[in-house]
Design a protein around this motif. Structure first.
Motif, PDB file in Angstrom:
ATOM      1  N   THR A 174       0.847  -1.195   0.000  1.00  0.00           N
ATOM      2  CA  THR A 174       0.000   0.000   0.000  1.00  0.00           C
ATOM      3  C   THR A 174       0.881   1.243   0.000  1.00  0.00           C
ATOM      4  O   THR A 174       1.779   1.366   0.835  1.00  0.00           O
ATOM      5  CB  THR A 174      -0.925   0.025   1.232  1.00  0.00           C
ATOM      6  N   GLY A 175       0.619   2.147  -0.929  1.00  0.00           N
ATOM      7  CA  GLY A 175       1.437   3.346  -1.069  1.00  0.00           C
ATOM      8  C   GLY A 175       2.189   3.343  -2.386  1.00  0.00           C
ATOM      9  O   GLY A 175       2.144   2.387  -3.161  1.00  0.00           O
ATOM     10  N   ARG A 176       2.883   4.423  -2.620  1.00  0.00           N
ATOM     11  CA  ARG A 176       3.652   4.556  -3.864  1.00  0.00           C
ATOM     12  C   ARG A 176       5.025   3.887  -3.729  1.00  0.00           C
ATOM     13  O   ARG A 176       5.549   3.756  -2.630  1.00  0.00           O
ATOM     14  CB  ARG A 176       3.811   6.035  -4.227  1.00  0.00           C
ATOM     15  N   PRO A 177       5.601   3.483  -4.851  1.00  0.00           N
ATOM     16  CA  PRO A 177       6.931   2.863  -4.797  1.00  0.00           C
ATOM     17  C   PRO A 177       7.952   3.784  -4.139  1.00  0.00           C
ATOM     18  O   PRO A 177       7.826   5.009  -4.165  1.00  0.00           O
ATOM     19  CB  PRO A 177       7.258   2.618  -6.277  1.00  0.00           C
ATOM     20  N   ASP A 178       8.979   3.193  -3.574  1.00  0.00           N
ATOM     21  CA  ASP A 178       9.986   3.964  -2.839  1.00  0.00           C
ATOM     22  C   ASP A 178      10.665   5.013  -3.702  1.00  0.00           C
ATOM     23  O   ASP A 178      11.095   6.054  -3.195  1.00  0.00           O
ATOM     24  CB  ASP A 178      11.052   3.016  -2.263  1.00  0.00           C
ATOM     25  N   ASP A 179      10.798   4.757  -5.009  1.00  0.00           N
ATOM     26  CA  ASP A 179      11.541   5.681  -5.857  1.00  0.00           C
ATOM     27  C   ASP A 179      10.665   6.791  -6.441  1.00  0.00           C
ATOM     28  O   ASP A 179      11.117   7.574  -7.274  1.00  0.00           O
ATOM     29  CB  ASP A 179      12.240   4.923  -6.986  1.00  0.00           C
ATOM     30  N   GLU A 180       9.398   6.878  -6.010  1.00  0.00           N
ATOM     31  CA  GLU A 180       8.516   7.951  -6.465  1.00  0.00           C
ATOM     32  C   GLU A 180       8.329   8.980  -5.353  1.00  0.00           C
ATOM     33  O   GLU A 180       8.475   8.648  -4.168  1.00  0.00           O
ATOM     34  CB  GLU A 180       7.138   7.402  -6.862  1.00  0.00           C
ATOM     35  N   PRO A 181       8.022  10.229  -5.695  1.00  0.00           N
ATOM     36  CA  PRO A 181       7.726  11.226  -4.654  1.00  0.00           C
ATOM     37  C   PRO A 181       6.592  10.733  -3.761  1.00  0.00           C
ATOM     38  O   PRO A 181       5.583  10.231  -4.245  1.00  0.00           O
ATOM     39  CB  PRO A 181       7.291  12.455  -5.466  1.00  0.00           C
ATOM     40  N   GLY A 182       6.800  10.853  -2.458  1.00  0.00           N
ATOM     41  CA  GLY A 182       5.801  10.358  -1.519  1.00  0.00           C
ATOM     42  C   GLY A 182       5.806   8.857  -1.355  1.00  0.00           C
ATOM     43  O   GLY A 182       4.883   8.293  -0.753  1.00  0.00           O
ATOM     44  N   GLY A 183       6.837   8.206  -1.874  1.00  0.00           N
ATOM     45  CA  GLY A 183       6.909   6.758  -1.802  1.00  0.00           C
ATOM     46  C   GLY A 183       7.165   6.260  -0.398  1.00  0.00           C
ATOM     47  O   GLY A 183       7.670   6.988   0.456  1.00  0.00           O
ATOM     48  N   GLY A 184       6.840   5.000  -0.160  1.00  0.00           N
ATOM     49  CA  GLY A 184       7.056   4.396   1.144  1.00  0.00           C
ATOM     50  C   GLY A 184       5.811   3.701   1.642  1.00  0.00           C
ATOM     51  O   GLY A 184       4.728   3.870   1.081  1.00  0.00           O
ATOM     52  N   PRO A 185       5.938   2.907   2.694  1.00  0.00           N
ATOM     53  CA  PRO A 185       4.792   2.157   3.204  1.00  0.00           C
ATOM     54  C   PRO A 185       3.693   3.077   3.717  1.00  0.00           C
ATOM     55  O   PRO A 185       3.969   4.142   4.276  1.00  0.00           O
ATOM     56  CB  PRO A 185       5.392   1.313   4.332  1.00  0.00           C
ATOM     57  N   MET A 186       2.450   2.649   3.552  1.00  0.00           N
ATOM     58  CA  MET A 186       1.306   3.477   3.932  1.00  0.00           C
ATOM     59  C   MET A 186       0.214   2.571   4.476  1.00  0.00           C
ATOM     60  O   MET A 186      -0.078   1.524   3.904  1.00  0.00           O
ATOM     61  CB  MET A 186       0.783   4.246   2.712  1.00  0.00           C
ATOM     62  N   LYS A 187      -0.393   2.984   5.573  1.00  0.00           N
ATOM     63  CA  LYS A 187      -1.538   2.225   6.081  1.00  0.00           C
ATOM     64  C   LYS A 187      -2.800   2.616   5.318  1.00  0.00           C
ATOM     65  O   LYS A 187      -2.859   3.673   4.696  1.00  0.00           O
ATOM     66  CB  LYS A 187      -1.734   2.465   7.576  1.00  0.00           C
ATOM     67  N   VAL A 188      -3.799   1.774   5.377  1.00  0.00           N
ATOM     68  CA  VAL A 188      -5.098   2.097   4.803  1.00  0.00           C
ATOM     69  C   VAL A 188      -5.736   3.191   5.649  1.00  0.00           C
ATOM     70  O   VAL A 188      -5.506   3.287   6.852  1.00  0.00           O
ATOM     71  CB  VAL A 188      -5.988   0.841   4.764  1.00  0.00           C
ATOM     72  N   GLY A 189      -6.575   4.021   5.038  1.00  0.00           N
ATOM     73  CA  GLY A 189      -7.097   5.207   5.710  1.00  0.00           C
ATOM     74  C   GLY A 189      -8.118   4.964   6.793  1.00  0.00           C
ATOM     75  O   GLY A 189      -8.506   5.894   7.502  1.00  0.00           O
ATOM     76  N   VAL A 190      -8.615   3.745   6.944  1.00  0.00           N
ATOM     77  CA  VAL A 190      -9.450   3.356   8.081  1.00  0.00           C
ATOM     78  C   VAL A 190      -8.822   2.113   8.696  1.00  0.00           C
ATOM     79  O   VAL A 190      -7.963   1.471   8.085  1.00  0.00           O
ATOM     80  CB  VAL A 190     -10.909   3.055   7.665  1.00  0.00           C
ATOM     81  N   ALA A 191      -9.265   1.764   9.907  1.00  0.00           N
ATOM     82  CA  ALA A 191      -8.702   0.600  10.602  1.00  0.00           C
ATOM     83  C   ALA A 191      -9.281  -0.679   9.989  1.00  0.00           C
ATOM     84  O   ALA A 191     -10.074  -1.405  10.604  1.00  0.00           O
ATOM     85  CB  ALA A 191      -9.001   0.684  12.091  1.00  0.00           C
ATOM     86  N   LEU A 192      -8.846  -0.957   8.779  1.00  0.00           N
ATOM     87  CA  LEU A 192      -9.472  -2.012   7.987  1.00  0.00           C
ATOM     88  C   LEU A 192      -9.268  -3.395   8.589  1.00  0.00           C
ATOM     89  O   LEU A 192     -10.162  -4.249   8.501  1.00  0.00           O
ATOM     90  CB  LEU A 192      -8.923  -1.979   6.557  1.00  0.00           C
ATOM     91  N   THR A 193      -8.122  -3.647   9.197  1.00  0.00           N
ATOM     92  CA  THR A 193      -7.899  -4.960   9.808  1.00  0.00           C
ATOM     93  C   THR A 193      -8.877  -5.196  10.944  1.00  0.00           C
ATOM     94  O   THR A 193      -9.410  -6.304  11.101  1.00  0.00           O
ATOM     95  CB  THR A 193      -6.453  -5.082  10.313  1.00  0.00           C
ATOM     96  N   ASP A 194      -9.141  -4.186  11.742  1.00  0.00           N
ATOM     97  CA  ASP A 194     -10.144  -4.309  12.802  1.00  0.00           C
ATOM     98  C   ASP A 194     -11.524  -4.597  12.218  1.00  0.00           C
ATOM     99  O   ASP A 194     -12.264  -5.455  12.721  1.00  0.00           O
ATOM    100  CB  ASP A 194     -10.213  -3.018  13.622  1.00  0.00           C
ATOM    101  N   ILE A 195     -11.891  -3.856  11.178  1.00  0.00           N
ATOM    102  CA  ILE A 195     -13.209  -4.049  10.566  1.00  0.00           C
ATOM    103  C   ILE A 195     -13.340  -5.469  10.010  1.00  0.00           C
ATOM    104  O   ILE A 195     -14.344  -6.159  10.239  1.00  0.00           O
ATOM    105  CB  ILE A 195     -13.441  -3.026   9.442  1.00  0.00           C
ATOM    106  N   LEU A 196     -12.333  -5.916   9.273  1.00  0.00           N
ATOM    107  CA  LEU A 196     -12.373  -7.255   8.697  1.00  0.00           C
ATOM    108  C   LEU A 196     -12.404  -8.323   9.785  1.00  0.00           C
ATOM    109  O   LEU A 196     -13.100  -9.337   9.654  1.00  0.00           O
ATOM    110  CB  LEU A 196     -11.175  -7.464   7.775  1.00  0.00           C
TER     111      LEU A 196
END
Length: 410
Positions: A162-184
Protein backbone atom coordinates in the motif's frame (compact mmCIF):
# COMPACT_ATOMS: atom_id res chain seq x y z
CA UNK A 1 -33.95 -3.11 20.11
CA UNK A 2 -35.47 -4.96 17.18
CA UNK A 3 -37.75 -7.88 18.02
CA UNK A 4 -38.12 -9.43 14.58
CA UNK A 5 -34.64 -9.57 13.08
CA UNK A 6 -32.94 -12.65 11.69
CA UNK A 7 -31.17 -13.16 15.04
CA UNK A 8 -34.14 -12.33 17.24
CA UNK A 9 -33.84 -14.35 20.47
CA UNK A 10 -30.03 -14.53 20.37
CA UNK A 11 -28.33 -12.76 23.29
CA UNK A 12 -24.78 -11.40 23.14
CA UNK A 13 -22.61 -10.34 26.08
CA UNK A 14 -20.05 -7.87 24.71
CA UNK A 15 -16.93 -7.45 26.84
CA UNK A 16 -14.92 -5.95 24.00
CA UNK A 17 -13.61 -2.43 23.42
CA UNK A 18 -12.45 -0.16 20.60
CA UNK A 19 -13.34 -1.57 17.15
CA UNK A 20 -12.98 -5.23 16.09
CA UNK A 21 -15.08 -6.76 18.88
CA UNK A 22 -17.63 -3.93 19.05
CA UNK A 23 -18.02 -4.10 15.24
CA UNK A 24 -18.83 -7.82 15.46
CA UNK A 25 -21.32 -7.25 18.28
CA UNK A 26 -22.95 -4.34 16.45
CA UNK A 27 -23.38 -6.48 13.34
CA UNK A 28 -25.17 -9.12 15.41
CA UNK A 29 -27.28 -6.41 17.03
CA UNK A 30 -28.24 -4.96 13.66
CA UNK A 31 -29.42 -8.43 12.67
CA UNK A 32 -31.72 -8.61 15.67
CA UNK A 33 -29.66 -10.04 18.54
CA UNK A 34 -29.93 -8.44 21.96
CA UNK A 35 -26.47 -7.10 22.81
CA UNK A 36 -25.41 -6.11 26.33
CA UNK A 37 -22.11 -4.21 26.45
CA UNK A 38 -20.15 -4.44 29.72
CA UNK A 39 -18.05 -1.33 30.35
CA UNK A 40 -15.77 0.07 33.04
CA UNK A 41 -17.59 2.53 35.32
CA UNK A 42 -16.52 6.14 34.88
CA UNK A 43 -14.64 5.54 31.62
CA UNK A 44 -16.34 2.95 29.44
CA UNK A 45 -15.11 1.91 26.02
CA UNK A 46 -11.83 3.66 25.16
CA UNK A 47 -13.36 5.17 22.04
CA UNK A 48 -15.90 7.19 24.02
CA UNK A 49 -13.07 9.70 24.47
CA UNK A 50 -11.49 9.38 20.99
CA UNK A 51 -12.51 12.80 19.76
CA UNK A 52 -13.13 15.41 18.57
CA UNK A 53 -15.61 15.31 17.04
CA UNK A 54 -18.10 14.51 19.81
CA UNK A 55 -21.83 14.17 20.08
CA UNK A 56 -23.21 17.32 21.72
CA UNK A 57 -25.90 17.61 24.34
CA UNK A 58 -29.09 19.19 23.08
CA UNK A 59 -29.45 20.76 26.52
CA UNK A 60 -26.25 22.79 26.79
CA UNK A 61 -24.01 21.80 23.87
CA UNK A 62 -21.52 20.03 26.11
CA UNK A 63 -19.50 17.16 24.59
CA UNK A 64 -20.78 13.63 25.11
CA UNK A 65 -19.32 10.54 23.43
CA UNK A 66 -16.90 10.68 20.51
CA UNK A 67 -18.16 10.11 16.98
CA UNK A 68 -15.70 7.19 16.82
CA UNK A 69 -17.66 5.37 19.54
CA UNK A 70 -20.89 5.95 17.64
CA UNK A 71 -19.66 4.04 14.57
CA UNK A 72 -19.52 0.65 16.32
CA UNK A 73 -22.00 0.62 19.20
CA UNK A 74 -25.60 1.04 18.07
CA UNK A 75 -28.23 -1.55 18.97
CA UNK A 76 -26.61 -2.28 22.33
CA UNK A 77 -27.39 -1.85 26.00
CA UNK A 78 -24.62 -0.53 28.25
CA UNK A 79 -24.00 -1.95 31.71
CA UNK A 80 -21.25 -0.36 33.81
CA UNK A 81 -19.59 -3.12 35.89
CA UNK A 82 -16.06 -3.04 37.28
CA UNK A 83 -14.78 -6.53 36.50
CA UNK A 84 -11.57 -5.79 38.43
CA UNK A 85 -13.61 -6.26 41.62
CA UNK A 86 -14.68 -9.68 42.94
CA UNK A 87 -18.31 -8.59 43.06
CA UNK A 88 -18.14 -7.33 39.48
CA UNK A 89 -16.65 -10.61 38.35
CA UNK A 90 -19.43 -12.47 40.13
CA UNK A 91 -22.07 -10.39 38.40
CA UNK A 92 -20.64 -11.17 34.95
CA UNK A 93 -20.41 -14.88 35.79
CA UNK A 94 -24.05 -14.79 36.84
CA UNK A 95 -25.02 -12.95 33.65
CA UNK A 96 -23.13 -15.27 31.28
CA UNK A 97 -25.47 -18.30 31.45
CA UNK A 98 -28.29 -16.07 30.18
CA UNK A 99 -26.42 -15.38 26.93
CA UNK A 100 -25.70 -17.34 23.78
CA UNK A 101 -22.51 -15.48 22.85
CA UNK A 102 -19.69 -13.76 24.73
CA UNK A 103 -17.24 -11.53 22.84
CA UNK A 104 -14.01 -10.32 24.41
CA UNK A 105 -10.76 -8.78 23.19
CA UNK A 106 -8.54 -8.82 26.26
CA UNK A 107 -4.91 -9.88 26.01
CA UNK A 108 -4.35 -13.64 26.15
CA UNK A 109 -4.99 -14.74 29.73
CA UNK A 110 -6.30 -11.32 30.71
CA UNK A 111 -9.68 -12.61 31.84
CA UNK A 112 -8.39 -15.79 33.52
CA UNK A 113 -7.44 -13.90 36.67
CA UNK A 114 -11.04 -12.69 36.90
CA UNK A 115 -12.55 -16.13 36.38
CA UNK A 116 -14.09 -14.94 33.12
CA UNK A 117 -11.99 -16.92 30.63
CA UNK A 118 -13.51 -19.51 28.31
CA UNK A 119 -12.79 -22.51 30.54
CA UNK A 120 -14.42 -20.84 33.55
CA UNK A 121 -17.49 -19.67 31.63
CA UNK A 122 -17.88 -23.02 29.86
CA UNK A 123 -18.16 -24.75 33.23
CA UNK A 124 -21.16 -22.55 33.97
CA UNK A 125 -22.63 -22.61 30.46
CA UNK A 126 -21.48 -25.42 28.12
CA UNK A 127 -23.59 -23.97 25.26
CA UNK A 128 -21.77 -20.62 25.23
CA UNK A 129 -20.16 -19.44 22.00
CA UNK A 130 -17.13 -17.59 23.35
CA UNK A 131 -15.26 -15.40 20.85
CA UNK A 132 -11.78 -14.16 21.77
CA UNK A 133 -10.25 -11.48 19.54
CA UNK A 134 -6.56 -10.74 20.03
CA UNK A 135 -3.71 -9.29 18.03
CA UNK A 136 -1.80 -12.53 17.55
CA UNK A 137 -4.02 -15.42 18.65
CA UNK A 138 -4.14 -17.71 21.68
CA UNK A 139 -0.87 -19.51 20.90
CA UNK A 140 2.48 -18.83 19.27
CA UNK A 141 5.53 -16.73 20.21
CA UNK A 142 3.66 -13.42 19.89
CA UNK A 143 0.44 -14.49 21.62
CA UNK A 144 0.99 -12.32 24.71
CA UNK A 145 1.77 -9.16 22.76
CA UNK A 146 -0.76 -6.36 22.42
CA UNK A 147 -1.96 -5.89 18.86
CA UNK A 148 -3.44 -2.81 17.22
CA UNK A 149 -4.68 -2.31 13.67
CA UNK A 150 -1.83 -0.04 12.54
CA UNK A 151 0.77 -2.42 13.95
CA UNK A 152 -0.90 -5.42 12.31
CA UNK A 153 -1.18 -3.68 8.93
CA UNK A 154 2.60 -3.32 9.10
CA UNK A 155 3.44 -6.78 10.41
CA UNK A 156 0.85 -8.53 8.24
CA UNK A 157 2.09 -7.26 4.89
CA UNK A 158 -0.65 -4.76 4.04
CA UNK A 159 1.63 -1.72 4.24
CA UNK A 160 4.21 -3.39 2.02
CA UNK A 161 1.72 -3.30 -0.87
CA UNK A 162 0.00 0.00 0.00
CA UNK A 163 1.44 3.35 -1.07
CA UNK A 164 3.65 4.56 -3.86
CA UNK A 165 6.93 2.86 -4.80
CA UNK A 166 9.99 3.96 -2.84
CA UNK A 167 11.54 5.68 -5.86
CA UNK A 168 8.52 7.95 -6.46
CA UNK A 169 7.73 11.23 -4.65
CA UNK A 170 5.80 10.36 -1.52
CA UNK A 171 6.91 6.76 -1.80
CA UNK A 172 7.06 4.40 1.14
CA UNK A 173 4.79 2.16 3.20
CA UNK A 174 1.31 3.48 3.93
CA UNK A 175 -1.54 2.22 6.08
CA UNK A 176 -5.10 2.10 4.80
CA UNK A 177 -7.10 5.21 5.71
CA UNK A 178 -9.45 3.36 8.08
CA UNK A 179 -8.70 0.60 10.60
CA UNK A 180 -9.47 -2.01 7.99
CA UNK A 181 -7.90 -4.96 9.81
CA UNK A 182 -10.14 -4.31 12.80
CA UNK A 183 -13.21 -4.05 10.57
CA UNK A 184 -12.37 -7.25 8.70
CA UNK A 185 -11.70 -9.05 11.98
CA UNK A 186 -15.08 -7.91 13.27
CA UNK A 187 -16.75 -9.28 10.16
CA UNK A 188 -14.89 -12.59 10.39
CA UNK A 189 -15.89 -12.73 14.06
CA UNK A 190 -19.58 -12.29 13.30
CA UNK A 191 -19.37 -14.97 10.60
CA UNK A 192 -17.57 -17.36 12.97
CA UNK A 193 -20.13 -16.71 15.70
CA UNK A 194 -23.01 -17.50 13.36
CA UNK A 195 -21.26 -20.72 12.29
CA UNK A 196 -20.71 -21.72 15.93
CA UNK A 197 -24.34 -20.99 16.78
CA UNK A 198 -25.43 -23.22 13.89
CA UNK A 199 -23.10 -25.98 15.10
CA UNK A 200 -24.52 -25.61 18.61
CA UNK A 201 -28.03 -26.04 17.25
CA UNK A 202 -26.93 -29.32 15.66
CA UNK A 203 -24.58 -30.73 18.32
CA UNK A 204 -25.83 -29.04 21.50
CA UNK A 205 -22.54 -27.55 22.68
CA UNK A 206 -20.82 -24.22 22.27
CA UNK A 207 -17.17 -23.61 21.45
CA UNK A 208 -14.26 -21.20 21.70
CA UNK A 209 -13.43 -18.97 18.72
CA UNK A 210 -9.78 -17.90 18.55
CA UNK A 211 -9.58 -14.94 16.17
CA UNK A 212 -6.32 -13.11 15.51
CA UNK A 213 -5.93 -9.74 13.79
CA UNK A 214 -2.67 -10.97 12.25
CA UNK A 215 -4.32 -14.11 10.86
CA UNK A 216 -7.12 -12.01 9.38
CA UNK A 217 -4.72 -9.52 7.84
CA UNK A 218 -2.75 -12.29 6.17
CA UNK A 219 -5.92 -13.98 4.92
CA UNK A 220 -7.08 -10.67 3.44
CA UNK A 221 -3.90 -10.22 1.41
CA UNK A 222 -5.93 -12.33 -1.02
CA UNK A 223 -4.38 -12.31 -4.51
CA UNK A 224 -1.21 -10.60 -3.26
CA UNK A 225 -0.54 -13.56 -0.96
CA UNK A 226 -1.23 -16.17 -3.62
CA UNK A 227 0.77 -14.21 -6.17
CA UNK A 228 3.76 -14.69 -3.86
CA UNK A 229 3.00 -18.33 -3.04
CA UNK A 230 2.83 -19.27 -6.72
CA UNK A 231 5.62 -17.08 -8.10
CA UNK A 232 8.05 -16.61 -5.22
CA UNK A 233 8.22 -12.92 -6.13
CA UNK A 234 7.60 -10.47 -3.31
CA UNK A 235 4.76 -8.06 -4.24
CA UNK A 236 5.75 -4.40 -4.20
CA UNK A 237 3.95 -1.12 -3.65
CA UNK A 238 2.42 0.05 -6.91
CA UNK A 239 0.47 3.11 -5.87
CA UNK A 240 -3.02 2.78 -7.33
CA UNK A 241 -2.04 0.27 -9.99
CA UNK A 242 -3.13 -3.38 -9.90
CA UNK A 243 -0.61 -6.23 -10.01
CA UNK A 244 -2.84 -8.50 -12.11
CA UNK A 245 -4.86 -6.18 -14.38
CA UNK A 246 -3.95 -3.27 -16.69
CA UNK A 247 -5.22 -0.57 -16.98
CA UNK A 248 -6.63 -0.71 -13.46
CA UNK A 249 -5.63 2.53 -11.74
CA UNK A 250 -6.22 6.26 -11.52
CA UNK A 251 -5.42 8.71 -14.33
CA UNK A 252 -5.17 12.48 -14.16
CA UNK A 253 -7.79 14.28 -16.23
CA UNK A 254 -7.92 17.92 -17.31
CA UNK A 255 -9.51 18.90 -13.97
CA UNK A 256 -9.02 15.99 -11.58
CA UNK A 257 -8.76 12.21 -11.64
CA UNK A 258 -10.64 9.23 -12.99
CA UNK A 259 -10.32 5.57 -12.08
CA UNK A 260 -10.29 3.01 -14.87
CA UNK A 261 -11.05 -0.51 -13.65
CA UNK A 262 -10.59 -2.60 -16.81
CA UNK A 263 -11.15 -6.22 -15.84
CA UNK A 264 -11.07 -8.01 -19.20
CA UNK A 265 -10.04 -7.65 -22.83
CA UNK A 266 -13.50 -6.74 -24.13
CA UNK A 267 -13.72 -3.86 -21.66
CA UNK A 268 -10.29 -2.72 -22.82
CA UNK A 269 -11.42 -2.72 -26.44
CA UNK A 270 -14.56 -0.74 -25.59
CA UNK A 271 -12.44 1.81 -23.72
CA UNK A 272 -10.01 2.16 -26.62
CA UNK A 273 -12.80 2.60 -29.16
CA UNK A 274 -14.54 5.24 -27.00
CA UNK A 275 -11.31 7.10 -26.28
CA UNK A 276 -10.15 7.22 -29.88
CA UNK A 277 -7.37 4.74 -29.17
CA UNK A 278 -8.77 1.80 -31.14
CA UNK A 279 -5.38 0.94 -32.54
CA UNK A 280 -4.19 -0.08 -29.07
CA UNK A 281 -6.75 -2.89 -28.83
CA UNK A 282 -5.26 -4.42 -31.98
CA UNK A 283 -1.65 -3.94 -30.90
CA UNK A 284 -0.15 -7.29 -29.83
CA UNK A 285 1.58 -5.51 -26.94
CA UNK A 286 -1.80 -4.58 -25.43
CA UNK A 287 -4.52 -6.81 -26.90
CA UNK A 288 -4.45 -9.31 -24.01
CA UNK A 289 -4.19 -8.60 -20.30
CA UNK A 290 -1.06 -10.72 -19.92
CA UNK A 291 0.63 -8.66 -22.62
CA UNK A 292 -0.59 -5.40 -21.08
CA UNK A 293 1.02 -6.35 -17.76
CA UNK A 294 4.32 -6.90 -19.52
CA UNK A 295 4.03 -3.54 -21.31
CA UNK A 296 2.40 -1.64 -18.47
CA UNK A 297 4.58 1.50 -18.57
CA UNK A 298 4.16 2.07 -22.30
CA UNK A 299 0.39 1.59 -22.18
CA UNK A 300 -0.12 3.79 -19.11
CA UNK A 301 1.85 6.59 -20.77
CA UNK A 302 -0.36 6.44 -23.89
CA UNK A 303 -3.59 6.40 -21.89
CA UNK A 304 -2.41 9.16 -19.57
CA UNK A 305 -1.79 11.55 -22.46
CA UNK A 306 -5.23 10.92 -23.91
CA UNK A 307 -7.16 11.06 -20.63
CA UNK A 308 -5.47 14.32 -19.67
CA UNK A 309 -7.05 16.06 -22.65
CA UNK A 310 -10.60 15.98 -21.21
CA UNK A 311 -12.39 16.57 -17.90
CA UNK A 312 -13.35 13.90 -15.41
CA UNK A 313 -17.04 14.40 -16.20
CA UNK A 314 -16.40 13.96 -19.90
CA UNK A 315 -14.75 10.60 -19.35
CA UNK A 316 -17.27 9.35 -16.81
CA UNK A 317 -20.22 10.23 -19.04
CA UNK A 318 -18.58 8.78 -22.13
CA UNK A 319 -17.32 5.54 -20.61
CA UNK A 320 -20.38 4.71 -18.55
CA UNK A 321 -22.36 4.80 -21.75
CA UNK A 322 -19.93 2.26 -23.21
CA UNK A 323 -20.10 -0.09 -20.17
CA UNK A 324 -16.50 0.64 -19.20
CA UNK A 325 -15.99 0.50 -15.41
CA UNK A 326 -14.83 3.93 -14.28
CA UNK A 327 -15.53 6.65 -11.79
CA UNK A 328 -14.22 9.77 -10.07
CA UNK A 329 -12.24 9.92 -6.83
CA UNK A 330 -14.44 11.58 -4.23
CA UNK A 331 -14.02 12.89 -0.73
CA UNK A 332 -16.40 11.66 1.96
CA UNK A 333 -18.62 14.75 1.74
CA UNK A 334 -19.07 14.10 -1.98
CA UNK A 335 -19.86 10.45 -1.27
CA UNK A 336 -22.79 11.36 0.96
CA UNK A 337 -24.03 13.93 -1.56
CA UNK A 338 -24.21 11.38 -4.38
CA UNK A 339 -27.76 10.73 -5.63
CA UNK A 340 -27.25 6.99 -5.82
CA UNK A 341 -25.89 6.86 -2.27
CA UNK A 342 -28.93 8.83 -1.11
CA UNK A 343 -31.24 6.41 -2.92
CA UNK A 344 -29.64 3.50 -1.07
CA UNK A 345 -30.44 5.08 2.33
CA UNK A 346 -26.92 4.65 3.66
CA UNK A 347 -27.56 7.11 6.49
CA UNK A 348 -30.00 6.30 9.29
CA UNK A 349 -31.02 8.61 12.11
CA UNK A 350 -31.43 7.37 15.66
CA UNK A 351 -32.89 9.01 18.74
CA UNK A 352 -30.16 9.53 21.34
CA UNK A 353 -31.21 10.20 24.95
CA UNK A 354 -28.95 13.26 25.30
CA UNK A 355 -27.99 14.33 21.76
CA UNK A 356 -31.38 14.10 20.00
CA UNK A 357 -31.54 12.61 16.52
CA UNK A 358 -28.08 11.55 15.38
CA UNK A 359 -26.87 10.19 12.02
CA UNK A 360 -25.21 6.78 11.66
CA UNK A 361 -24.01 4.89 8.61
CA UNK A 362 -26.51 2.12 7.88
CA UNK A 363 -25.61 -1.55 7.89
CA UNK A 364 -25.13 -2.54 4.20
CA UNK A 365 -26.82 -5.95 4.58
CA UNK A 366 -30.18 -6.01 2.78
CA UNK A 367 -32.45 -8.90 3.79
CA UNK A 368 -35.85 -9.14 2.13
CA UNK A 369 -37.77 -10.94 4.90
CA UNK A 370 -35.90 -10.06 8.11
CA UNK A 371 -34.44 -6.63 7.42
CA UNK A 372 -31.68 -5.08 9.46
CA UNK A 373 -32.96 -2.61 12.03
CA UNK A 374 -31.26 0.51 13.33
CA UNK A 375 -33.43 0.70 16.41
CA UNK A 376 -31.16 1.64 19.27
CA UNK A 377 -28.73 4.55 19.38
CA UNK A 378 -25.27 3.95 20.85
CA UNK A 379 -25.98 3.88 24.59
CA UNK A 380 -24.65 6.30 27.15
CA UNK A 381 -22.28 4.74 29.68
CA UNK A 382 -24.27 2.57 32.08
CA UNK A 383 -27.58 3.59 30.55
CA UNK A 384 -29.05 0.12 31.06
CA UNK A 385 -27.22 -1.05 34.19
CA UNK A 386 -30.28 -1.13 36.40
CA UNK A 387 -32.69 -2.62 33.86
CA UNK A 388 -30.30 -5.40 32.77
CA UNK A 389 -29.37 -6.44 36.32
CA UNK A 390 -33.01 -6.38 37.32
CA UNK A 391 -34.26 -8.29 34.28
CA UNK A 392 -31.50 -10.89 34.15
CA UNK A 393 -30.47 -11.31 37.78
CA UNK A 394 -33.49 -10.06 39.69
CA UNK A 395 -31.51 -7.44 41.64
CA UNK A 396 -33.68 -4.83 43.33
CA UNK A 397 -33.03 -1.10 43.48
CA UNK A 398 -31.58 -1.26 46.97
CA UNK A 399 -28.97 -3.88 46.04
CA UNK A 400 -28.02 -1.95 42.90
CA UNK A 401 -27.52 1.21 44.96
CA UNK A 402 -25.31 -0.70 47.39
CA UNK A 403 -23.14 -1.95 44.54
CA UNK A 404 -22.92 1.56 43.14
CA UNK A 405 -21.83 2.87 46.52
CA UNK A 406 -19.11 0.22 46.62
CA UNK A 407 -17.83 1.26 43.17
CA UNK A 408 -18.80 -2.05 41.55
CA UNK A 409 -21.38 -0.40 39.29
CA UNK A 410 -21.41 2.89 37.45
Amino acid sequence: MTQHGALSGIKVLDLSRVLAGPWAAQTLGDLGAEVVKVEKPGAGDDTRSWGPPFLRSTHDGSPLDAAYYVCANRNKKSVAIDIATPQGQRLVRELAPNFDVLIENYKVGGLKKYGLDYDAIRQLHPRIVYCSITGFGQNGPYSHRAGYDFLIQGMGGMMSVTGRPDDEPGGGPMKVGVALTDILTGLYASTAILAALRARDVHGVGQHIDLSLLDVQIACLANQATNFLYSGEVPQRMGNAHPNAVPYQDFRTKDGFIILAIGNDSQFRRFCDAAGLGCLADDERFARNTARIGNRDALVALISRRVGEQTTKHWVDLLHDKAVPCGPIRNIKEVFEDEHVAARNVISRLEHPLAGRIPVVSNPIRLSETPVAHAGSPPTLGQHTESVLTDYLGLDGRRIQELRAQGVLG
